[in-house]
Design an enzyme around this catalytic site. Structure first.
Site, mmCIF file in Angstrom:
data_model
loop_
_atom_site.group_PDB
_atom_site.id
_atom_site.type_symbol
_atom_site.label_atom_id
_atom_site.label_comp_id
_atom_site.label_asym_id
_atom_site.label_seq_id
_atom_site.Cartn_x
_atom_site.Cartn_y
_atom_site.Cartn_z
ATOM 1 N N TYR A 61 14.902 -48.403 12.769
ATOM 2 C CA TYR A 61 15.179 -49.820 13.004
ATOM 3 C C TYR A 61 14.373 -50.319 14.202
ATOM 4 O O TYR A 61 14.574 -49.870 15.332
ATOM 5 C CB TYR A 61 16.672 -50.055 13.225
ATOM 6 C CG TYR A 61 17.501 -50.002 11.961
ATOM 7 C CD1 TYR A 61 16.915 -49.801 10.717
ATOM 8 C CD2 TYR A 61 18.880 -50.156 12.004
ATOM 9 C CE1 TYR A 61 17.673 -49.761 9.560
ATOM 10 C CE2 TYR A 61 19.652 -50.118 10.845
ATOM 11 C CZ TYR A 61 19.047 -49.916 9.632
ATOM 12 O OH TYR A 61 19.809 -49.879 8.491
ATOM 13 N N GLY A 62 13.520 -51.289 13.934
ATOM 14 C CA GLY A 62 12.575 -51.784 14.924
ATOM 15 C C GLY A 62 11.179 -51.645 14.354
ATOM 16 O O GLY A 62 10.794 -50.570 13.891
#
Length: 328
Positions: A61-62
């Site tokens: 995530y990112g």
């Protein structure tokens, strides 16, 4: 039966993340765990302050250089919270093609713990199964999650995007090693009813696995905030343009139920997902979103309301896109 997702935290491509938004993310977290947000002079009474809530994250995530940002923020927010243990954290390990051994997944878990500033978390999960594209990787994945539990890095293991058949196989393997397999995440909403059609939720019940339904608002399609003339920016706008024209009758039904109950459309859609027996995890980026999401708790749709929504959903011509990693 409500949790919160952090997919948007650090994601520039789909959700337009900027680091300037971090205080708003922390305010949302604080509202859930402490019963109040930070800043802006806003105070919310939180009737659920004594509960524990599941926060879902992942090591992927990112976007780009921000990969892992969601874990970093979530770990920091929990450390700085007045009630850190009200947040139950589960992270998902991406099944990248270069993770070919059990040790590589264990090391990925250790890296996640490092970003979160934790020695151990409540749940470590496979973000997806390798069965669809790299089935030879599946044994390493299962071994890796077992190693995480056996090394004391997590209290339990979980799966995500596993269908009934693959779920049974993984569960049998972990059971043979004495590893608790406690959760399976799958896309579940009025626009994504595959878990109901395949018998996955029943399989979870038989195996003692908690089903977690992600995207109960279908990326925001069911929130009532968008129309063919009012679309979100970026890739979501392209998807919404395809689905929204055929969604009006379902949105009208959601709106009618919400008005009759004194709830928002989002609260009704989330409550429907919870009523299927799953823990619904909804993305949260602001304190006001968190407050609205918490309003899905403490009440239940009637059978007639659930049936009306379900039947209207069946008539929607184009549904939510399924995860390509979803297995049978």
């Amino acid at each position: 039966r409500l949790g919160f997702g952090t997919w948007a935290w650090g994601n520039k491509l789909l959700w337009g993340y900027e680091e300037a938004a971090d205080p708003a993310l922390e305010a949302a977290f604080r509202l859930v765990t402490d019963g109040r947000p930070l800043g802006d002079g806003l105070l919310f009474a939180c009737p659920t302050a004594s509960r524990r809530f599941f926060f879902d994250t992942g090591d992927s995530y990112g976007t780009g250089a921000l990969e892992g940002r969601a874990e970093t923020l979530l770990g920091r927010f929990r450390r700085e919270s007045r009630h850190p243990r009200r947040a139950v954290i589960g992270t998902k390990l991406a099944v990248y093609p270069w993770r070919l051994t059990g040790e590589s997944f264990e090391q990925a878990c250790r890296a996640s713990l490092g970003r979160m500033g934790e020695d151990k978390i409540e749940l470590v999960q496979a973000h997806w199964s390798a069965a669809n594209f790299q089935p030879w990787q599946e044994p390493a994945l299962w071994d890796g999650l077992a190693r995480c539990y056996e090394a004391g890095l997590a209290d339990a293991v979980g799966t995500s995007n596993f269908g009934p058949r693959q779920l049974r196989k993984a569960n049998a393997y972990w059971r043979s090693r004495g590893v608790p397999h406690t959760a399976n995440q799958v896309q579940l909403s009025l626009l994504s009813t595959l878990p109901l059609e395949t018998g996955l939720l029943q399989e979870c019940a038989e195996l003692g696995i908690t089903p977690i339904g992600y995207s109960p608002l279908a990326l925001g399609l069911l929130s009532g905030s968008y129309s063919p003339d009012r679309l979100p920016a970026g890739p979501r706008g392209l998807l919404f343009r395809q689905i929204l024209p055929g969604l009006a009758p379902l949105l009208d039904c959601l709106r009618a139920v919400a008005a009759a109950r004194g709830k928002t459309m989002s609260q009704v859609a989330i409550n429907w997902s919870m009523s299927q027996g799953a823990v619904a995890i909804v993305g949260v980026r602001t304190a006001s979103q968190a407050a609205d999401n918490l309003g899905a708790l403490g009440w239940a749709l009637t059978e007639a309301e659930k049936d009306a929504l379900t039947e209207e959903a069946k008539r929607v011509p184009k549904k939510a896109t399924q995860n390509i990693f979803q297995t049978k």
